[in-house]
Scaffold this active site. Sequence first.
Site, PDB file in Angstrom:
ATOM      1  CG  ASP A  92     -49.721-119.282  -4.683  1.00 62.54           C
ATOM      2  OD1 ASP A  92     -49.605-120.319  -4.001  1.00 62.54           O
ATOM      3  OD2 ASP A  92     -49.959-119.299  -5.901  1.00 62.54           O
ATOM      4  CD  GLU A 156     -51.429-124.992  -6.718  1.00 62.78           C
ATOM      5  OE1 GLU A 156     -51.789-125.937  -7.456  1.00 62.78           O
ATOM      6  OE2 GLU A 156     -52.154-123.997  -6.499  1.00 62.78           O
TER       7      GLU A 156
END
Length: 450
Positions: A92, A156
């Site tokens: 991500d 994250e």
Amino acid sequence: MSSNPVAETVASLMPRAKAELTELVAFRSVADFAQFPKSESEAAARWITEALTAEGFVDVSPLDTPDGTQSVYGYLPGPEGAKTVLLYAHYDVQPPLDEAAWTTPPFELTERDGRWYGRGSADCKGGFIMHLLALRALKANGGVPVNVKMIVEGSEEQGTGGLERYAEQHPELLTADTIVIGDAGNFRVGLPTVTTILRGMTLVRVQIDTLEGNLHSGQFGGAAPDALAALIRVLDSLRAADGSTTVDGLDASATWDGLEYTEEQFRSDARVLDGVGLTGGGAVADRLWARPAASVLGIDCPPVVGATPSVQSTARALISLRVPPGVDAAEATKLLQAHIEAHTPWGARVGVEQIGQGQPFRADTTSPAYQAMADAMAVAYPGESMQYAGQGGSIPLCNTLAGLYPEAEILLIGLSEPEAQIHAVNESVSPEELERLSVAEALFLRNYAG
């Protein structure tokens, strides 16, 4: 880099690495599904699943984590009786911010001035490619001498803790002798560095309400309590006159005893405008790695364009508080909330909602894995010795893994050196750093295997 078979193999694989990173950067995998389609993150997870499967990993699967995102796991068996190493990255990315401000499109990997530009190129899709390069180089030169577990996180950057909660619920999944977190970076390009501390963080949303609705500033301004003015006072209370963070009850006097960070170098790395002073007191490293830091990430209030002459009835802000090792993030959250409530003026109604939290982390640098990494980096970076540095950012999973596996050694390396400008427009990765760190990781795995 001195010639050796591993380095030669990694060099030969760099065109493939660029092609793969181009494909991976193209996914708009921001794990904020109010802004970006969830399908983009799911597509990135599928790409990683297929990449691991193609490398011979078994038990490869996207893991549905409690925050609604997916992390990808795979296991590559090594020789019988071998040690187990967990390799971590995340797919991500941060939002691109103002896409028009990018010199080239943020989700198209573009080579310019010797660097590869694109969102996630360094943080941290490039970290996943680094892991693949290291493993491929070992396969081509005698095989991978350890068992490898790979975990690639899907949220994250959002700090929503999906993988942390999943790991706690399935503690056997990520157990390992050593964990290599590929989400940090060298202190500067060409200087091999392991990150030994991470600040923790708490993220809170503050809302202040003063009136049932907005009022005409000419008719009521001067006596009517302005919610935006109240919020500004609260936010200002988080900083002393010199700009240092001041949260009531939170210690801000600790010092850093590792790598020195000169003000001149920091000004250059941070691109501080001429004539603008730095905030806080003490050494730069103290401020970045040993002390708390509050940042206002956003404010909800009327924009200048289209604003009316009104006293505002409500205003909101998003506040991030970074905390150093030795400070419990949950306790810091309580202190921050109490501070906000105590400094809200005029009896205004204030609400504080926590939306993210991660504990700080400190590594044990006396472990055998650190010596194995130092030896590997000395080969990958001839003439340089491995340095220890801190990182002001947070990787909440680190502390979760340290708690779950107290005997495991944890090392943090990666591609996010200052020139990478992660989280900003025009993020980029140095292909030379990708190559050298891939060599270093491969040699570390070989050294660590014994």
